[in-house]
Structures are given as C-alpha cells and as structure tokens.
Motif scaffolding. Structure first.
Motif, short mmCIF file in Angstrom:
data_model
loop_
_atom_site.label_atom_id
_atom_site.label_comp_id
_atom_site.label_asym_id
_atom_site.label_seq_id
_atom_site.Cartn_x
_atom_site.Cartn_y
_atom_site.Cartn_z
N LEU A 132 2.43 -5.99 -5.72
CA LEU A 132 3.14 -5.08 -6.63
C LEU A 132 3.29 -5.72 -8.01
CD1 LEU A 132 5.88 -3.68 -4.23
CD2 LEU A 132 4.02 -2.38 -5.28
N VAL A 133 3.62 -7.00 -8.04
CA VAL A 133 3.75 -7.70 -9.32
C VAL A 133 2.40 -7.78 -10.02
CG1 VAL A 133 4.30 -9.91 -10.41
CG2 VAL A 133 5.79 -9.00 -8.62
N LYS A 134 1.33 -7.95 -9.23
CA LYS A 134 -0.02 -7.98 -9.80
C LYS A 134 -0.35 -6.65 -10.47
CE LYS A 134 -4.86 -8.75 -8.46
NZ LYS A 134 -5.78 -9.04 -7.31
N ASN A 135 0.09 -5.55 -9.85
CA ASN A 135 -0.17 -4.22 -10.41
C ASN A 135 0.77 -3.88 -11.56
OD1 ASN A 135 -2.16 -2.24 -8.75
ND2 ASN A 135 -1.36 -3.83 -7.40
N ALA A 146 0.80 -1.23 0.00
CA ALA A 146 0.00 0.00 0.00
C ALA A 146 0.84 1.28 0.00
CB ALA A 146 -0.98 -0.02 1.16
N PRO A 147 1.79 1.45 0.90
CA PRO A 147 2.55 2.71 0.88
C PRO A 147 3.41 2.87 -0.36
CG PRO A 147 3.49 1.17 2.47
CD PRO A 147 2.20 0.58 2.02
N VAL A 148 3.83 1.75 -0.94
CA VAL A 148 4.63 1.82 -2.17
C VAL A 148 3.75 2.25 -3.33
CG1 VAL A 148 6.13 0.55 -3.74
CG2 VAL A 148 6.18 0.04 -1.30
N LEU A 149 2.58 1.65 -3.45
CA LEU A 149 1.66 2.01 -4.53
C LEU A 149 1.24 3.48 -4.41
CD1 LEU A 149 -0.57 -1.21 -4.55
CD2 LEU A 149 1.04 -0.49 -6.34
N VAL A 186 11.80 -9.61 -10.08
CA VAL A 186 12.03 -9.64 -8.64
C VAL A 186 13.29 -10.45 -8.38
CG1 VAL A 186 11.08 -10.22 -6.37
CG2 VAL A 186 9.53 -9.55 -8.24
N TYR A 187 14.33 -9.77 -7.91
CA TYR A 187 15.59 -10.43 -7.58
C TYR A 187 15.62 -10.77 -6.10
CZ TYR A 187 17.26 -8.41 -12.01
OH TYR A 187 17.41 -8.06 -13.33
N ASP A 215 9.63 -18.60 -2.84
CA ASP A 215 8.20 -18.76 -2.61
C ASP A 215 7.55 -17.45 -2.15
OD1 ASP A 215 9.40 -18.71 -0.12
OD2 ASP A 215 8.10 -20.24 0.76
N LYS A 216 8.31 -16.37 -2.16
CA LYS A 216 7.80 -15.06 -1.76
C LYS A 216 7.61 -14.13 -2.95
CE LYS A 216 8.45 -16.46 2.49
NZ LYS A 216 7.30 -16.91 3.33
N GLY A 217 7.90 -14.63 -4.14
CA GLY A 217 7.70 -13.82 -5.34
C GLY A 217 8.93 -13.61 -6.19
N THR A 218 10.09 -14.05 -5.72
CA THR A 218 11.32 -13.90 -6.51
C THR A 218 11.23 -14.71 -7.80
OG1 THR A 218 12.83 -13.36 -4.72
CG2 THR A 218 13.77 -14.53 -6.58
N ASN A 219 11.54 -14.09 -8.92
CA ASN A 219 11.58 -14.81 -10.20
C ASN A 219 12.97 -14.76 -10.83
OD1 ASN A 219 11.61 -12.14 -11.32
ND2 ASN A 219 9.36 -12.15 -11.42
N ARG A 220 13.93 -14.18 -10.11
CA ARG A 220 15.33 -14.17 -10.58
C ARG A 220 16.23 -14.37 -9.36
NH1 ARG A 220 16.98 -11.33 -15.16
NH2 ARG A 220 14.80 -11.52 -15.78
N VAL A 221 16.64 -15.61 -9.13
CA VAL A 221 17.47 -15.92 -7.96
C VAL A 221 18.90 -15.44 -8.21
CG1 VAL A 221 18.47 -17.78 -6.56
CG2 VAL A 221 16.07 -17.88 -7.26
#
Length: 251
Positions: free
Chosen positions: A65-68, A33-36, A74-75, A82-88
């Motif tokens: 955030l990724v949904k928006n 929320a505060p980021v958006l 996401v690094y 499992d928290k949303g990272t798609n680039r380890v």
C-alpha cells in the motif's frame, strides 16, 4: 466519517474510515489486494494506516500500500516498526487525521505491544476484544488482558467495537457452554446464527451489547461465579477472567 469493512483471508476484516471527500484511513491491512480493489472502485484517497499489532494478518499489506501511495503515514506500536510503521505511537498519544482526533489506548494481552485507537463512536481494537469473546494470549498474561478489557469497558455505551475477526458465532457457542440458560446469550446466538447463515457480518458491535453477551466482561456476575464454583473456588474477577480464557483455549 463513514465506516467500511473489507473482508480478508478467511475471517478478517480490514476497516476503512472515509470522509465526504473520499479521503480514507485504513486499519490493519493484512493484505493489500482487496484494499487496492476497494480504493479503485470507490475512488478513495488514502491518508493514513493504523496498525494495532505486529501479526501478519494485520500488517501484511502495508508495504504494498505504501508502495502504491508514497508518503502514506503508518501509525503503530513499536512492535510494528519492522512491518512498515513510520510513526510510532504509545498509550495516551493523540493522532489527528482528516480533522479527527484518535486516542491511543494500550491494550496488551494478545501481544505485549498491542494498542487500540478510539475516535467516538469507533474503537479499533484489533485482536483484543471480539464480539462475545477476547483475543488469544500469545504474548501477554490474563491479568494484562483483563486490564485491557477494563479500559475498553470504561468507554461510552454506544462505542462501536470494530474488531478484526468474524469470531462471534464460535464465541457465543463457548459462552453458552458456560451459561446455557442465559437469555441474553440464547437470544443473541439465534440472531448471529441467522446473520452468518446469510453470510452477513456481525460487526461492528456496540459496547452496550457486549456488556450483556461478552462473558469476559461479566467476570463479576454472581450467576457466573455460582456456575464456576462447581469447578473452582475462584472469586476475584481477574481470576475468573483467566479461568475463562483457559477454558476457551481448549473449547
């Protein structure tokens, strides 16, 4: 790049780097929320998210955030997959975002997979080093955290320590309980107390400053060893570090 901080929860900071075109990099968004809100107010355009470790107050806002912003990269370390990272990413990796290169530094201690990101002058170190203190050891060992501190201490003097919590006042109070007559600590305590009385941030802090006021970076100090000798005979800096962390846990 321009550095921005967004307060979150009780004492978290979400860091945002922006370029002159408004493109931005978001670090450890514990809530969305505060980021958006900041994105909308400043007309920022998110390009990437950097995660330091898996704790909820650092990753809780990722999925929203990724949904928006579909396609957002996401690094993060393996522990954040499992928290949303798609680039380890791992120790020694280089990440290029917005024409800037970030170095990945393994900084275990707070968690086993904790990492930090460095693009001079900015170091995003999550819950490893705080101004005047160090992160609690939830998963790692004092030796691991000590070695993580040595990596950070090897960076340039004017590195800006962008840690994730406003813990400075309590950290300096603890340090003064160990070194009550230290002039650097007493002077910094007055400064921090004034800032917090006005609800102003004490961050980021410089590594040069931390070398003076962060007791966890002073484990080889003769004055510190003399005072510690009243309670223990520990001499090795790693042992002193572990002793200090244990004392802080019960402070």
């Amino acid at each position: 790049m321009n550095l921005n901080s967004i307060p979150a929860f009780q004492d978290n900071y979400i860091w945002v780097l922006t370029d002159d075109e408004g493109k931005c990099i978001i670090v450890d968004p514990g809530e969305a929320a505060p980021v958006l809100k900041a994105i909308a107010e400043n007309q920022w355009h998110p390009e990437a998210i950097l995660l330091t470790h898996h704790h909820h107050d650092h990753v809780g806002g990722v999925k929203e955030l990724v949904k928006n912003f579909p396609g957002l990269v996401v690094y993060g370390p393996a522990e954040t997959q499992d928290k949303g990272t798609n680039r380890v990413v791992n120790e020694g990796d280089k990440i290029n975002i917005l024409k800037y290169e970030f170095s990945v530094i393994a900084t275990p201690g707070h968690t086993l997979g904790h990492i930090s990101y460095f693009n001079f002058p900015y170091l995003f170190c999550g819950d490893t080093m705080f101004s005047g203190g160090c992160g609690r050891l939830f998963e790692g060992t004092p030796e691991q955290m000590y070695q993580s501190f040595q990596k950070i201490n090897a960076l340039p003097d004017d590195t800006l320590i962008c840690c994730a919590h406003e813990y400075t006042l309590s950290n300096i109070k603890f340090s003064l309980s160990i070194l009550p007559q230290d002039e650097d600590l007493t002077g910094y305590y007055r400064k921090v107390k004034e800032l917090r009385a006005k609800n102003q941030s004490t961050l980021p802090t410089s590594l040069q400053t931390e070398r003076k006021i962060n007791i966890f970076l002073r484990t080889q100090s003769a004055d510190l060893k003399v005072l510690i000798a009243k309670e223990t005979n520990l001499q090795q800096p790693q042992q002193v570090f572990a002793w200090l962390r244990a004392k802080k846990d019960s402070f």
